[in-house]
Scaffold this motif. Sequence first.
Motif, PDB file in Angstrom:
ATOM      1  N   GLN A  47      -4.436  34.843  -4.579  1.00 49.95           N
ATOM      2  CA  GLN A  47      -4.199  34.679  -3.213  1.00 49.95           C
ATOM      3  C   GLN A  47      -5.277  33.823  -2.427  1.00 49.95           C
ATOM      4  OE1 GLN A  47      -2.164  36.154  -1.008  1.00 49.95           O
ATOM      5  NE2 GLN A  47      -3.265  35.056   0.668  1.00 49.95           N
ATOM      6  N   MET A  48      -6.597  33.848  -2.958  1.00 49.33           N
ATOM      7  CA  MET A  48      -7.502  33.024  -2.449  1.00 49.33           C
ATOM      8  C   MET A  48      -7.259  31.521  -2.965  1.00 49.33           C
ATOM      9  SD  MET A  48     -10.403  32.716  -0.788  1.00 49.33           S
ATOM     10  CE  MET A  48     -11.104  34.136  -0.721  1.00 49.33           C
ATOM     11  N   GLY A  49      -6.706  31.363  -4.095  1.00 47.39           N
ATOM     12  CA  GLY A  49      -6.541  29.980  -4.526  1.00 47.39           C
ATOM     13  C   GLY A  49      -5.310  29.300  -3.705  1.00 47.39           C
ATOM     14  N   TYR A  50      -4.664  30.078  -3.238  1.00 42.14           N
ATOM     15  CA  TYR A  50      -3.442  29.750  -2.311  1.00 42.14           C
ATOM     16  C   TYR A  50      -3.997  29.446  -0.811  1.00 42.14           C
ATOM     17  CZ  TYR A  50       0.965  30.189   0.296  1.00 42.14           C
ATOM     18  OH  TYR A  50       2.212  29.787   1.056  1.00 42.14           O
ATOM     19  N   GLU A  51      -4.666  30.431  -0.281  1.00 38.76           N
ATOM     20  CA  GLU A  51      -5.197  29.859   1.002  1.00 38.76           C
ATOM     21  C   GLU A  51      -6.028  28.856   0.922  1.00 38.76           C
ATOM     22  OE1 GLU A  51      -7.604  33.545   2.043  1.00 38.76           O
ATOM     23  OE2 GLU A  51      -5.875  34.714   1.994  1.00 38.76           O
ATOM     24  N   ILE A  52      -6.750  28.281  -0.062  1.00 39.73           N
ATOM     25  CA  ILE A  52      -7.642  27.188  -0.005  1.00 39.73           C
ATOM     26  C   ILE A  52      -6.633  25.977  -0.313  1.00 39.73           C
ATOM     27  CG2 ILE A  52      -9.080  25.968  -1.544  1.00 39.73           C
ATOM     28  CD1 ILE A  52     -10.663  28.660  -2.154  1.00 39.73           C
ATOM     29  N   ILE A  53      -5.742  26.045  -1.073  1.00 43.40           N
ATOM     30  CA  ILE A  53      -4.562  24.864  -1.257  1.00 43.40           C
ATOM     31  C   ILE A  53      -3.839  24.564  -0.055  1.00 43.40           C
ATOM     32  CG2 ILE A  53      -2.211  24.440  -2.344  1.00 43.40           C
ATOM     33  CD1 ILE A  53      -4.442  23.575  -4.210  1.00 43.40           C
ATOM     34  N   ARG A  83       3.237  20.898  -4.643  1.00 36.59           N
ATOM     35  CA  ARG A  83       3.844  21.616  -5.658  1.00 36.59           C
ATOM     36  C   ARG A  83       3.035  22.859  -5.912  1.00 36.59           C
ATOM     37  NH1 ARG A  83       7.638  19.990  -8.849  1.00 36.59           N
ATOM     38  NH2 ARG A  83       7.482  17.884  -8.345  1.00 36.59           N
ATOM     39  N   LYS A  84       1.785  22.647  -5.934  1.00 32.00           N
ATOM     40  CA  LYS A  84       0.820  23.838  -6.375  1.00 32.00           C
ATOM     41  C   LYS A  84       1.306  24.929  -5.253  1.00 32.00           C
ATOM     42  CE  LYS A  84      -2.832  21.154  -8.559  1.00 32.00           C
ATOM     43  NZ  LYS A  84      -4.210  20.860  -8.441  1.00 32.00           N
ATOM     44  N   SER A  85       1.034  24.238  -4.034  1.00 30.45           N
ATOM     45  CA  SER A  85       1.302  25.349  -2.790  1.00 30.45           C
ATOM     46  C   SER A  85       2.471  26.083  -2.924  1.00 30.45           C
ATOM     47  CB  SER A  85       1.069  24.781  -1.387  1.00 30.45           C
ATOM     48  OG  SER A  85       1.344  25.397  -0.444  1.00 30.45           O
ATOM     49  N   TRP A  86       3.339  25.539  -3.188  1.00 34.78           N
ATOM     50  CA  TRP A  86       4.839  26.167  -3.591  1.00 34.78           C
ATOM     51  C   TRP A  86       4.915  27.263  -4.699  1.00 34.78           C
ATOM     52  CZ3 TRP A  86       9.130  23.425  -6.924  1.00 34.78           C
ATOM     53  CH2 TRP A  86      10.286  23.957  -6.987  1.00 34.78           C
ATOM     54  N   ASN A  87       4.146  26.892  -5.832  1.00 32.46           N
ATOM     55  CA  ASN A  87       4.045  27.715  -6.723  1.00 32.46           C
ATOM     56  C   ASN A  87       3.103  29.154  -6.512  1.00 32.46           C
ATOM     57  OD1 ASN A  87       5.696  26.520  -8.717  1.00 32.46           O
ATOM     58  ND2 ASN A  87       3.840  25.228  -9.324  1.00 32.46           N
ATOM     59  N   LEU A  88       2.086  28.851  -5.709  1.00 30.92           N
ATOM     60  CA  LEU A  88       1.359  29.997  -5.166  1.00 30.92           C
ATOM     61  C   LEU A  88       1.846  30.644  -4.287  1.00 30.92           C
ATOM     62  CD1 LEU A  88      -1.922  27.751  -5.457  1.00 30.92           C
ATOM     63  CD2 LEU A  88      -1.557  29.962  -6.689  1.00 30.92           C
ATOM     64  N   ALA A  89       2.733  30.092  -3.348  1.00 28.16           N
ATOM     65  CA  ALA A  89       3.490  30.809  -2.178  1.00 28.16           C
ATOM     66  C   ALA A  89       4.331  31.750  -3.027  1.00 28.16           C
ATOM     67  CB  ALA A  89       4.395  29.927  -1.305  1.00 28.16           C
ATOM     68  N   ARG A  90       4.979  31.481  -3.828  1.00 32.54           N
ATOM     69  CA  ARG A  90       5.931  32.215  -4.881  1.00 32.54           C
ATOM     70  C   ARG A  90       5.224  33.337  -5.304  1.00 32.54           C
ATOM     71  NH1 ARG A  90      10.088  28.064  -7.759  1.00 32.54           N
ATOM     72  NH2 ARG A  90       8.277  27.494  -8.954  1.00 32.54           N
ATOM     73  N   LEU A  91       4.202  33.134  -5.983  1.00 33.03           N
ATOM     74  CA  LEU A  91       3.316  34.146  -6.560  1.00 33.03           C
ATOM     75  C   LEU A  91       2.825  35.172  -5.457  1.00 33.03           C
ATOM     76  CD1 LEU A  91       2.184  35.454  -9.146  1.00 33.03           C
ATOM     77  CD2 LEU A  91       0.169  33.863  -8.817  1.00 33.03           C
ATOM     78  N   ASN A  92       2.288  34.788  -4.338  1.00 32.11           N
ATOM     79  CA  ASN A  92       1.943  35.584  -3.284  1.00 32.11           C
ATOM     80  C   ASN A  92       2.881  36.092  -2.308  1.00 32.11           C
ATOM     81  OD1 ASN A  92      -1.117  35.373  -3.444  1.00 32.11           O
ATOM     82  ND2 ASN A  92      -0.604  33.514  -3.906  1.00 32.11           N
ATOM     83  N   HIS A  93       4.245  36.189  -2.473  1.00 31.66           N
ATOM     84  CA  HIS A  93       5.346  36.678  -1.833  1.00 31.66           C
ATOM     85  C   HIS A  93       5.463  36.067  -0.536  1.00 31.66           C
ATOM     86  CE1 HIS A  93       5.023  40.029  -4.701  1.00 31.66           C
ATOM     87  NE2 HIS A  93       6.297  39.955  -4.914  1.00 31.66           N
TER      88      HIS A  93
END
Length: 511
Positions: free
Chosen positions: A256-262, A277-287
Amino acid sequence: MIEIPPQKHWSNLNVLIIDGQALVHTTIQAALIDANIKNVQSAFNSYSALRLCESCTFDMVLVAFDVKSDKDGFNLLEEMKFKGYITNTTCVVFLSADTSKSLVNCVVEMEPTDFWVKPLDKSKVEHRIKQILLIEKKLYDLRFCFDKEEYATAIYYAERQLKDESLVLYHPHINRLIGRSLFNLREYKEAQVFYEKLAKAYSYAWVQVGLAATLLQQDKMDEATTLTNELLQREDTKFATYDLLAEYHIAKENFQMGYEIIQEATKLAPRSIERNRKSWNLARLNHDRLGQYMATKNMSKYAKNSIHDSPVLQLNVIRSSIDLAATLPEAESNKLLANTERSIERLKSDFTVANELKEQLTIIDIRLMSLRRNKKVAEALIEESAASDNHSSFEDDLDKVKAYHEAGMWEKSMQILDRMKDEVAQDSFTGKVLTAYLEQESEERENIRYNPKELGEMASSHYKNKRYKPSYNFLCQANKLSPNNKNIVITILKVLAIIAEESGLTEAESI
């Protein structure tokens, strides 16, 4: 020790100028001739530049952002790096009249040798060219070793050069490569001491960012937090610090923190395909299905006419729009799906694309039928299609998982998902995120059989019939799949209030 090939004399250097303006070519060519560099070729568009690179290896490339062709200079530079036309030993000068923060951040990320602001002045150009070539000549051995990942040898050459008083002006460049070499060798403690010593002599941003990186690698969080907080307030270090922190939190599985930073880093440099792409993958993981949708849209937008451009990017936008539509109220969902169906028709209208992506488009049709509540049509399409659990790309397989699950073929969905988990490498940023995402998908799809919209409708039906416990259970499942949906949370609280008044709350319900 690695054998280093001899360096070319200035007069033998091959130079390529890429710009859409004749005046720019004239100004730079005149300055190069005065510097005794005569092997100069010109390209007025991206196509010509790439053709020239196929037949000649250039030692210096000057490329404008506004090439005015099928690609802008950023995309062209990225493609030239990708194809090996530009290496770490190639002098690269980026030219632009646009000095907006987002463009500059993106250019810096590509690590050109220099960045010149147009319009150009001949005398200044000549001075800068001589300065650049002098630096390259002095640092040739060191740069060559660093480029070949011979970091210990690079440090050896660098330490010798630091003793040469004639190179005092280039000591910052040399020290920067020493720091990066130590870091790449995983000598983090030694790198920390090195950067701390440099910080007393230099005020450069890269020194502080390098120090922060070594502190994070050693989990010295008090020192790292103090420093990174300072660096995030500085315009010259904010961008790199966001990247450092994102990598750190992902390694620690704080997604979650990684996603907010990205997300913050992406705002600063929106053109980066890899960051989106990183943002996309983290968005999926964080619903975050809206974040997922926006990331795929950005990738498709900024990859236009670049080396990354592909119909698959538009396919991923369509896929993420279906994911998002499954969480939205009816009116919003229908509006999004209408746009999505137009995008699908555009893809299908291109015969070549439609043929290449036939199976993927069939899976998308199946998902649309399920979302439109035409489950029987979806099942029939699955039976008719050639789509199976054959090995495909990650995204193709994932879409099959969703299609089977949404059509009620849950066992088939889980079979593909289990196989996918065994195939994802875990030794990279993306691998760590996707591994966590697949584990999450496996758990949720095994226990939750419906999408958020369907769960909400079932919860509403039970609520109207005063069956509050089942309503609460369905709402909890919907909340797990869409934790950012405030309406679901509010409805859960309303249902809990009624349950509390009628029969009291269990320990699980009161948490």
